[in-house]
Design a protein around this motif. Structure first.
Motif, PDB file in Angstrom:
ATOM      1  N   HIS A  98      41.717  -0.863 -13.725  1.00 17.36           N
ATOM      2  CA  HIS A  98      42.360  -2.044 -14.293  1.00 17.36           C
ATOM      3  C   HIS A  98      41.560  -3.299 -13.939  1.00 17.36           C
ATOM      4  N   GLN A  99      41.712  -4.351 -14.765  1.00 20.24           N
ATOM      5  CA  GLN A  99      41.042  -5.608 -14.474  1.00 20.24           C
ATOM      6  C   GLN A  99      41.365  -6.105 -13.063  1.00 20.24           C
ATOM      7  N   TRP A 100      40.364  -6.703 -12.424  1.00 17.64           N
ATOM      8  CA  TRP A 100      40.484  -7.366 -11.126  1.00 17.64           C
ATOM      9  C   TRP A 100      40.688  -6.414  -9.945  1.00 17.64           C
ATOM     10  N   VAL A 101      40.657  -5.127 -10.163  1.00 18.28           N
ATOM     11  CA  VAL A 101      40.825  -4.176  -9.064  1.00 18.28           C
ATOM     12  C   VAL A 101      39.587  -4.173  -8.165  1.00 18.28           C
ATOM     13  N   ARG A 102      39.823  -4.016  -6.856  1.00 16.74           N
ATOM     14  CA  ARG A 102      38.747  -3.806  -5.891  1.00 16.74           C
ATOM     15  C   ARG A 102      38.808  -2.359  -5.382  1.00 16.74           C
ATOM     16  N   VAL A 103      37.639  -1.749  -5.259  1.00 14.44           N
ATOM     17  CA  VAL A 103      37.550  -0.407  -4.683  1.00 14.44           C
ATOM     18  C   VAL A 103      36.626  -0.500  -3.474  1.00 14.44           C
ATOM     19  N   GLY A 104      37.180  -0.196  -2.300  1.00 14.27           N
ATOM     20  CA  GLY A 104      36.429  -0.357  -1.059  1.00 14.27           C
ATOM     21  C   GLY A 104      35.339   0.681  -0.876  1.00 14.27           C
ATOM     22  N   ARG A 105      34.442   0.381   0.021  1.00 16.05           N
ATOM     23  CA  ARG A 105      33.267   1.222   0.277  1.00 16.05           C
ATOM     24  C   ARG A 105      33.670   2.659   0.607  1.00 16.05           C
ATOM     25  N   GLY A 106      32.929   3.589   0.020  1.00 21.03           N
ATOM     26  CA  GLY A 106      33.111   4.989   0.346  1.00 21.03           C
ATOM     27  C   GLY A 106      34.338   5.650  -0.238  1.00 21.03           C
ATOM     28  N   GLU A 162      36.944  -2.321   9.070  1.00 21.85           N
ATOM     29  CA  GLU A 162      36.540  -2.574   7.683  1.00 21.85           C
ATOM     30  C   GLU A 162      37.729  -2.437   6.732  1.00 21.85           C
ATOM     31  N   ILE A 163      38.555  -1.424   6.953  1.00 20.71           N
ATOM     32  CA  ILE A 163      39.751  -1.249   6.126  1.00 20.71           C
ATOM     33  C   ILE A 163      40.695  -2.435   6.306  1.00 20.71           C
ATOM     34  N   VAL A 164      40.893  -2.866   7.543  1.00 25.06           N
ATOM     35  CA  VAL A 164      41.792  -3.992   7.811  1.00 25.06           C
ATOM     36  C   VAL A 164      41.282  -5.254   7.133  1.00 25.06           C
ATOM     37  N   ALA A 165      39.978  -5.524   7.255  1.00 20.27           N
ATOM     38  CA  ALA A 165      39.407  -6.716   6.626  1.00 20.27           C
ATOM     39  C   ALA A 165      39.573  -6.670   5.117  1.00 20.27           C
ATOM     40  N   PHE A 166      39.426  -5.495   4.533  1.00 29.17           N
ATOM     41  CA  PHE A 166      39.594  -5.333   3.088  1.00 29.17           C
ATOM     42  C   PHE A 166      41.035  -5.638   2.682  1.00 29.17           C
ATOM     43  N   ILE A 167      41.988  -5.106   3.438  1.00 30.11           N
ATOM     44  CA  ILE A 167      43.406  -5.322   3.106  1.00 30.11           C
ATOM     45  C   ILE A 167      43.783  -6.792   3.245  1.00 30.11           C
ATOM     46  N   LEU A 168      43.265  -7.456   4.255  1.00 32.57           N
ATOM     47  CA  LEU A 168      43.624  -8.844   4.509  1.00 32.57           C
ATOM     48  C   LEU A 168      42.783  -9.835   3.702  1.00 32.57           C
ATOM     49  N   GLY A 169      41.810  -9.330   2.935  1.00 32.85           N
ATOM     50  CA  GLY A 169      40.957 -10.202   2.130  1.00 32.85           C
ATOM     51  C   GLY A 169      41.656 -10.686   0.866  1.00 32.85           C
ATOM     52  N   ASP A 170      40.988 -11.593   0.154  1.00 33.55           N
ATOM     53  CA  ASP A 170      41.534 -12.143  -1.084  1.00 33.55           C
ATOM     54  C   ASP A 170      41.569 -11.081  -2.179  1.00 33.55           C
ATOM     55  N   THR A 171      42.626 -11.077  -2.962  1.00 31.99           N
ATOM     56  CA  THR A 171      42.748 -10.128  -4.061  1.00 31.99           C
ATOM     57  C   THR A 171      43.683 -10.681  -5.119  1.00 31.99           C
TER      58      THR A 171
END
Length: 260
Positions: free
Chosen positions: A156-164, A243-252
């Motif tokens: 979907h538009q604007w989705v982020r998929v984290g590393r790995g 890394e997972i925590v930073a991803f969750i707490l990042g802008d989205t």
């Protein structure tokens, strides 16, 4: 020196690096830059303000750098930047960016984009990403390094998929996917961790154990999902979990796929 088939059209203004090969019936537009040893097999269209990095191979009937499939697009000058050593297979489409999305669609290095894949406007894709046949990545998505997107899947538009992370085949992904997550099912569900991918990359047993404990806490810990993530960040000593925590707490701009 470039090796150009006599039936190919190279428009004035195009820039070709050393050792470029352009096959039969290809069209290369005036704003295109092909890096050293890029190969266009045959019947390839590369147009727009498009840069293709060295040693990339593009297979027949791919259309690279066309205008976005976005009704808001008004003809503004935008770009597509493709890194080095990518393999772009038959019938792949990759579009330039839009002014509202930053103006650049960007592809990293060493990717594999299998037949029929679509990469939409303003998408940002990292290194060593594999997108399997007929999958689609919608506008403004961010796909980090070492991600695998299964065949016939859609982001979907604007989705982020984290590393790995890994997306199973025939999966719709409406929300963000944490790093190293495993998503599968017709309407995607965060179903675990990409343990196979972690082991293949030589991640230590201690880090894998920490990741599994972190996933369990995110899935079944007390309180709201974001609070669980914050507590996890305070307690962990694993860089992978951080890394997972930073991803969750990042802008989205989307919600998260949360563990079932």
């Amino acid at each position: 020196m470039a090796d150009i088939h006599p039936t190919a059209i190279i428009e004035e203004g195009a820039q070709l690096g050393e050792g470029v090969k352009v096959g039969a019936f290809c069209v290369v537009g005036p704003g295109v830059v092909l890096g050293d040893r890029v190969e266009l097999k045959s019947h390839v269209v590369v147009t727009g303000n498009t840069e293709v990095g060295a040693d990339t191979i593009i297979f027949p009937f791919a259309v690279i750098g066309e205008i976005p499939q976005d009704l808001k697009f008004g003809g503004e000058e935008t770009r597509l930047v493709i890194g080095e050593r990518n393999r772009i297979r038959e019938h792949v489409t990759m579009n330039c960016g839009t002014q509202g999305g930053g103006g650049v669609t960007r592809i990293g290095n060493d990717g594999l984009f299998m037949a029929g894949v679509h990469i939409a406007h303003d998408v940002q894709i990292g290194d060593r990403v594999i997108v399997v046949n007929s999958a689609g990545v919608a506008g403004h998505c961010v796909v980090e390094d070492d991600v695998i997107i299964g065949g016939l899947s859609g982001l979907h538009q604007w989705v982020r998929v984290g590393r790995g992370a890994i997306i199973g085949a025939m999966t719709m992904v409406p929300n963000d996917v944490i790093p190293y997550g495993l998503v599968q099912g017709p309407r995607g569900v965060l179903d675990g961790l990409n343990l196979v991918g972690l082991k293949r990359r030589g991640v230590s047993r201690a880090d894998i154990t920490a990741l599994r404990a972190a996933f369990q806490m995110l899935a079944q810990g007390e309180g709201p999902f974001m609070d669980r993530a914050r507590r996890l960040g305070e307690e962990t000593e694993s860089a992978y979990v951080e890394e997972i925590v930073a991803f969750i707490l990042g802008d989205t701009d989307r919600n998260f796929m949360t563990p079932g």
